[in-house]
Design an enzyme around this catalytic site. Structure first.
Site, mmCIF file in Angstrom:
data_model
loop_
_atom_site.group_PDB
_atom_site.id
_atom_site.type_symbol
_atom_site.label_atom_id
_atom_site.label_comp_id
_atom_site.label_asym_id
_atom_site.label_seq_id
_atom_site.Cartn_x
_atom_site.Cartn_y
_atom_site.Cartn_z
ATOM 1 N N GLY A 26 36.408 46.821 -6.498
ATOM 2 C CA GLY A 26 36.155 45.870 -7.585
ATOM 3 C C GLY A 26 34.921 45.030 -7.312
ATOM 4 O O GLY A 26 34.273 45.163 -6.273
ATOM 5 N N SER A 27 34.628 44.133 -8.264
ATOM 6 C CA SER A 27 33.379 43.372 -8.171
ATOM 7 C C SER A 27 33.422 42.313 -7.071
ATOM 8 O O SER A 27 32.373 41.928 -6.547
ATOM 9 C CB SER A 27 33.073 42.723 -9.527
ATOM 10 O OG SER A 27 34.150 41.922 -9.946
ATOM 11 N N THR A 28 34.607 41.816 -6.723
ATOM 12 C CA THR A 28 34.689 40.829 -5.630
ATOM 13 C C THR A 28 34.648 41.550 -4.287
ATOM 14 O O THR A 28 33.933 41.129 -3.364
ATOM 15 C CB THR A 28 35.998 40.006 -5.765
ATOM 16 O OG1 THR A 28 36.199 39.673 -7.138
ATOM 17 C CG2 THR A 28 35.920 38.727 -4.951
ATOM 18 N N ALA A 83 42.016 40.970 -6.673
ATOM 19 C CA ALA A 83 43.279 40.969 -7.430
ATOM 20 C C ALA A 83 42.956 40.527 -8.855
ATOM 21 O O ALA A 83 41.941 39.869 -9.094
ATOM 22 C CB ALA A 83 44.290 40.025 -6.801
ATOM 23 N N ASP A 84 43.825 40.892 -9.778
ATOM 24 C CA ASP A 84 43.613 40.509 -11.179
ATOM 25 C C ASP A 84 44.339 39.221 -11.543
ATOM 26 O O ASP A 84 43.868 38.456 -12.379
ATOM 27 C CB ASP A 84 44.068 41.658 -12.094
ATOM 28 C CG ASP A 84 43.217 42.894 -11.859
ATOM 29 O OD1 ASP A 84 41.996 42.797 -11.993
ATOM 30 O OD2 ASP A 84 43.781 43.936 -11.489
ATOM 31 N N GLU A 103 44.917 51.428 -3.282
ATOM 32 C CA GLU A 103 44.960 50.038 -2.808
ATOM 33 C C GLU A 103 46.353 49.699 -2.274
ATOM 34 O O GLU A 103 46.486 49.040 -1.244
ATOM 35 C CB GLU A 103 44.594 49.086 -3.949
ATOM 36 C CG GLU A 103 43.126 49.154 -4.314
ATOM 37 C CD GLU A 103 42.766 48.337 -5.545
ATOM 38 O OE1 GLU A 103 41.592 47.985 -5.676
ATOM 39 O OE2 GLU A 103 43.644 48.059 -6.379
HETATM 40 C C1 5RP Z 1 41.014 47.468 -8.683
HETATM 41 C C2 5RP Z 1 41.594 46.133 -8.452
HETATM 42 C C3 5RP Z 1 40.633 45.007 -8.265
HETATM 43 O O1 5RP Z 1 40.828 44.483 -7.004
HETATM 44 C C4 5RP Z 1 40.907 43.974 -9.309
HETATM 45 O O2 5RP Z 1 40.784 44.600 -10.572
HETATM 46 C C5 5RP Z 1 39.940 42.810 -9.206
HETATM 47 O O3 5RP Z 1 38.666 43.204 -9.585
HETATM 48 P P1 5RP Z 1 37.443 42.212 -9.643
HETATM 49 O O4 5RP Z 1 37.209 41.706 -8.264
HETATM 50 O O5 5RP Z 1 36.314 43.086 -10.159
HETATM 51 O O6 5RP Z 1 37.767 41.103 -10.610
HETATM 52 O O7 5RP Z 1 42.781 45.935 -8.384
HETATM 53 O O8 5RP Z 1 42.008 48.407 -8.953
#
Ligand code: 5RP
Length: 227
Positions: A26-28, A83-84, A103
């Site tokens: 993901g982006s983080t 995480a979302d 994950e």
């Molecule tokens: C990917 C995930 C990501 O960790 C989650 O979507 C967070 O993403 P982001 O850091 O881009 O907000 O679970 O499956």
């Protein structure tokens, strides 16, 4: 520096020499992987990475991070992932980036898991973020029907071009628009026993620390779910 970047860089500081590190998606997580790459180049840090998606694998390879698969290590020392949503009792929804299966496998076989988020991801109760459920394509319309009947408001995830999205394992994702999840453990148990469901995005009792990028700086939250 944006909040995700601040959290990612801070969490990369928990990585110690010779660790086997689970690299999230993901982006983080992107910023965390970049920072580990920088520490390897500039500080001589040595690690082995276990990636959680093809995207992270490509990034790690481009940075020269040595990699092993989850089946080539006995245990991962530390996994750092995004995480979302994270609830006040430190349960999470993951899978917005469609990588939830790998994950969850990597987190399960990790001695410790850290989540990295910006403060917008912290919620009282899970559910506003649609809950991803990874399913086998065969029978997926039957699962859609069951979820509709239960008023879970399922949506089969598609790509930007309108094709059905396929995960790195060739599965589909059904996003459940639940709005509120009153009993995450009960819902997880229900989803776990459905035929055709491979995995779901409820990550319960999995995280030991959360690194939060906020306008007032980076905060560290200790979770009660220590391994
Ligand atoms: C990917 C995930 C990501 O960790 C989650 O979507 C967070 O993403 P982001 O850091 O881009 O907000 O679970 O499956």
């Amino acid at each position: 520096m944006n909040l995700k970047q601040a959290a990612g860089i801070k969490a990369a500081g928990f990585v110690k020499d010779r660790m086997i590190v689970g690299l999230g998606t993901g982006s983080t997580a992107y910023y965390m992987v970049e920072e580990i790459g920088r520490r390897m180049r500039e500080e001589g840090l040595q690690i082995t990475g276990v990636t959680t998606s093809n995207a992270t694998k490509e990034q790690a390879e481009s940075l020269g991070i040595p990699l092993k698969s989850i089946d080539e290590v006995s245990m991962v020392d530390l996994t750092i992932d995004g995480a979302d949503e994270i609830s006040s009792d430190f349960h999470g929804i993951k899978g917005g980036g469609a990588a939830l299966l790998f994950e969850k496998i990597v987190a399960t076989y990790s001695k410790e898991t850290i989540w990295i988020v910006d403060e917008s991801k912290l919620v009282k109760q899970l559910g506003r973020f649609p809950l991803p459920v990874e399913v086998i394509p065969y029978g997926s319309q039957q699962l859609m029907r069951i979820f509709k009947e239960r008023n879970y408001h399922p949506v089969l995830r598609t790509t930007l071009t309108g094709d059905v999205l396929k995960t790195d394992s060739g599965h589909y994702i059904i996003d459940l628009h639940l709005n509120k999840i009153e009993e995450p453990e009960k819902l997880a148990a229900y989803l776990d026993q459905l035929v055709g469901v491979v995995e779901h995005g409820l990550f319960l009792h999995m995280v030991s620390k959360v690194v939060v990028g906020s306008e007032n700086g980076v905060r560290l939250l200790d979770s009660p779910h220590q391994k």
